[in-house]
Design a protein around this motif. Structure first.
Motif, PDB file in Angstrom:
ATOM      1  N   LEU A 306       2.167   6.674  -1.567  1.00  0.00           N
ATOM      2  CA  LEU A 306       2.166   6.198  -0.177  1.00  0.00           C
ATOM      3  C   LEU A 306       1.045   6.821   0.660  1.00  0.00           C
ATOM      4  CD1 LEU A 306       5.986   6.000   0.609  1.00  0.00           C
ATOM      5  CD2 LEU A 306       4.376   4.101   0.396  1.00  0.00           C
ATOM      6  N   GLY A 307       0.502   7.933   0.203  1.00  0.00           N
ATOM      7  CA  GLY A 307      -0.597   8.561   0.943  1.00  0.00           C
ATOM      8  C   GLY A 307      -1.929   7.864   0.761  1.00  0.00           C
ATOM      9  N   VAL A 308      -2.003   6.964  -0.241  1.00  0.00           N
ATOM     10  CA  VAL A 308      -3.288   6.305  -0.520  1.00  0.00           C
ATOM     11  C   VAL A 308      -3.222   4.790  -0.288  1.00  0.00           C
ATOM     12  CG1 VAL A 308      -4.134   8.093  -2.087  1.00  0.00           C
ATOM     13  CG2 VAL A 308      -2.779   6.255  -3.027  1.00  0.00           C
ATOM     14  N   PRO A 313      -3.904  -1.188  -0.749  1.00  0.00           N
ATOM     15  CA  PRO A 313      -2.946  -1.876   0.132  1.00  0.00           C
ATOM     16  C   PRO A 313      -1.932  -2.737  -0.597  1.00  0.00           C
ATOM     17  CG  PRO A 313      -5.137  -2.866   0.322  1.00  0.00           C
ATOM     18  CD  PRO A 313      -5.286  -1.628  -0.503  1.00  0.00           C
ATOM     19  N   ASP A 314      -2.258  -3.181  -1.825  1.00  0.00           N
ATOM     20  CA  ASP A 314      -1.296  -4.021  -2.556  1.00  0.00           C
ATOM     21  C   ASP A 314      -0.081  -3.228  -3.027  1.00  0.00           C
ATOM     22  OD1 ASP A 314      -3.269  -2.783  -4.178  1.00  0.00           O
ATOM     23  OD2 ASP A 314      -2.817  -4.079  -5.871  1.00  0.00           O
ATOM     24  N   ALA A 315      -0.184  -1.895  -3.017  1.00  0.00           N
ATOM     25  CA  ALA A 315       0.955  -1.063  -3.428  1.00  0.00           C
ATOM     26  C   ALA A 315       2.151  -1.274  -2.505  1.00  0.00           C
ATOM     27  CB  ALA A 315       0.554   0.415  -3.438  1.00  0.00           C
ATOM     28  N   SER A 354       1.526  11.624  -1.957  1.00  0.00           N
ATOM     29  CA  SER A 354       2.594  11.006  -1.163  1.00  0.00           C
ATOM     30  C   SER A 354       2.715  11.735   0.171  1.00  0.00           C
ATOM     31  CB  SER A 354       3.929  11.084  -1.902  1.00  0.00           C
ATOM     32  OG  SER A 354       4.975  10.613  -1.062  1.00  0.00           O
ATOM     33  N   ILE A 355       3.260  11.037   1.164  1.00  0.00           N
ATOM     34  CA  ILE A 355       3.482  11.643   2.480  1.00  0.00           C
ATOM     35  C   ILE A 355       4.967  11.933   2.713  1.00  0.00           C
ATOM     36  CG2 ILE A 355       1.440  10.705   3.647  1.00  0.00           C
ATOM     37  CD1 ILE A 355       3.240   8.292   4.471  1.00  0.00           C
ATOM     38  N   GLY A 393      -3.272  10.730   2.596  1.00  0.00           N
ATOM     39  CA  GLY A 393      -2.120  11.602   2.756  1.00  0.00           C
ATOM     40  C   GLY A 393      -1.901  12.347   1.447  1.00  0.00           C
ATOM     41  N   PHE A 394      -1.642  13.659   1.522  1.00  0.00           N
ATOM     42  CA  PHE A 394      -1.548  14.476   0.311  1.00  0.00           C
ATOM     43  C   PHE A 394      -0.612  15.653   0.553  1.00  0.00           C
ATOM     44  CE2 PHE A 394      -4.567  13.011  -2.837  1.00  0.00           C
ATOM     45  CZ  PHE A 394      -4.244  13.766  -3.966  1.00  0.00           C
TER      46      PHE A 394
END
Length: 404
Positions: A306-308, A313-315, A354-355, A393-394
């Protein structure tokens, strides 16, 4: 802007594959760009950026266009017409484009913009999860993750200094700038295909987000040490570790996917990184053989990613709540098992892109409360949110194994 038929048809084909045939946006775009050798860089940019834009804002545009999945080609043309209208692009008189009610599209956009799940174009479940975990930060964070990600390079210090790399790229008409707080990073001032440069072919840099570049430094490696990168993948962080080690010591790069390690070998040759030994994890024996053998262990754990979202964007549309539930169990198992490779006095970094606190600090706290976790001391952690940093986000946590 004048729309060209063959470019727009390529965009529609790409969207059909991504939305209806489970295609990954990056792979689909890569394939589309090879369709016509006559296309110049501006044509390719139009295709790539338009596909990514529409993928990013799929829910919002589909709602305005009043179409539902699975999308027919006719539906995709309607979505494309919404994208063009909102950008003030005049629509050509093609039979695929039905009359577009410009005023209604803009009115609907203003209306939906008041509701976050439409404004940020995300599934309901993700909006609820983000609010639950990030509270007041969620609004700003999901907005930041919907921006186009900058292109960041990491200087390969085995071959060149950052200053020298900057001037080498300048000679190839690629302009970059330094980023404060990221000693090896260069940020492109304008998007360009850096993979076609001689500097890339010579292994002078890798493309790696600024947040990701912090992980190898966080592990506090010293030349001559034995380091294990347990989830190495294609080796972005492995190569950075090799550079920090100055090619001294040993890096064992492990992964369950042999094809990723094959790619790492290729990248390592180009980078001149000679202290990397790829090892495929075929059974738990491969892990057990290395118990208490490493000075440093990096666990760049599989996660929701979710951080990337800004670069993938398709994730947003491929992710499912069950996946996040399952990946948390995997993270806990990996942390428990792979931490045993750290020798007494050695250090471990647990990292994700991930965030979500449930994938990050909560995992570390749970680990420290277990029997194996009693052997470790928490040193520090770093939470990177995209809206604060401007980059991915990391999360990263540094632990040390006790000597007694």
């Amino acid at each position: 802007m004048r729309l060209h038929r063959n470019l727009v048809f390529a965009v529609i084909d790409g969207l059909y594959e991504i939305f209806n045939e489970e295609g990954y946006a990056d792979k689909v775009v890569q394939k589309l760009l090879k369709r016509d050798k006559r296309w110049g860089s501006r044509d390719r940019s139009f295709i790539a950026e338009t596909v990514y834009e529409i993928v990013r804002w799929k829910r919002l545009y589909a709602e305005i266009a009043e179409v539902k999945e699975p999308y027919s080609r006719e539906n995709l043309w309607r979505i494309f017409a919404v994208w063009a209208t909102l950008r003030g692009i005049s629509l050509p008189d093609w039979k695929q484009i039905v009359p577009t009610p410009t005023r209604r599209i803009k009115g609907r956009f203003d209306e939906l913009n008041k509701i976050r799940k439409f404004r940020e174009s995300i599934p309901d479940w993700l909006d609820e999860l983000g609010e639950q975990e990030l509270k007041k930060n969620w609004d700003k964070e999901i907005n930041a993750l919907n921006q186009q990600a900058p292109v960041i390079l990491r200087t390969n210090t085995l071959k060149i200094s950052r200053n020298k790399l900057r001037s080498v790229l300048e000679d190839e008409h690629i302009d970059t700038e330094f980023i404060k707080g990221y000693p090896n990073a260069l940020q492109l001032t304008e998007r360009a295909n850096v993979f076609s440069t001689q500097a890339f072919k010579d292994g002078l840099f890798e493309v790696q987000d600024a947040s990701s570049q912090l992980v190898a430094d966080f592990l506090d490696v010293q030349p001559g040490q034995r380091v294990i990168d347990t989830c190495a993948g294609a080796g972005g962080k492995t190569l950075h570790l090799s550079a920090i080690l100055q090619n001294k010591g040993q890096i064992i790069a492990m992964d369950i996917y042999a094809n990723k390690l094959k790619e790492l070998k290729r990248r390592a040759r180009r980078a001149g990184a000679h202290n990397i030994e790829p090892r495929v994890i075929e059974s738990t024996k491969d892990i057990k053989k290395l118990y208490a053998k490493a000075d440093r262990v990096l666990i760049d754990a599989p996660c929701s990613g979710l951080g990337v979202l800004s670069r993938n964007p398709d994730a947003k549309w491929k992710l499912q709540p069950e996946f996040i539930h399952n990946i948390k169990q995997t993270q806990a198992e990996i942390l428990e098992r792979y931490s045993k490779m750290v020798k007494p006095g050695g250090k471990l970094v647990y990292a994700t892109c991930s965030i979500l606190p449930s994938e990050n600090q909560d995992q570390v706290n749970t680990f420290l409360s277990k029997e194996i976790g009693q052997d470790f001391t928490f040193i520090k952690d770093k939470k990177i949110l995209s809206h604060q940093s401007g980059y991915d986000g990391f999360y990263m946590a540094l632990l040390e194994r006790k000597t007694n």
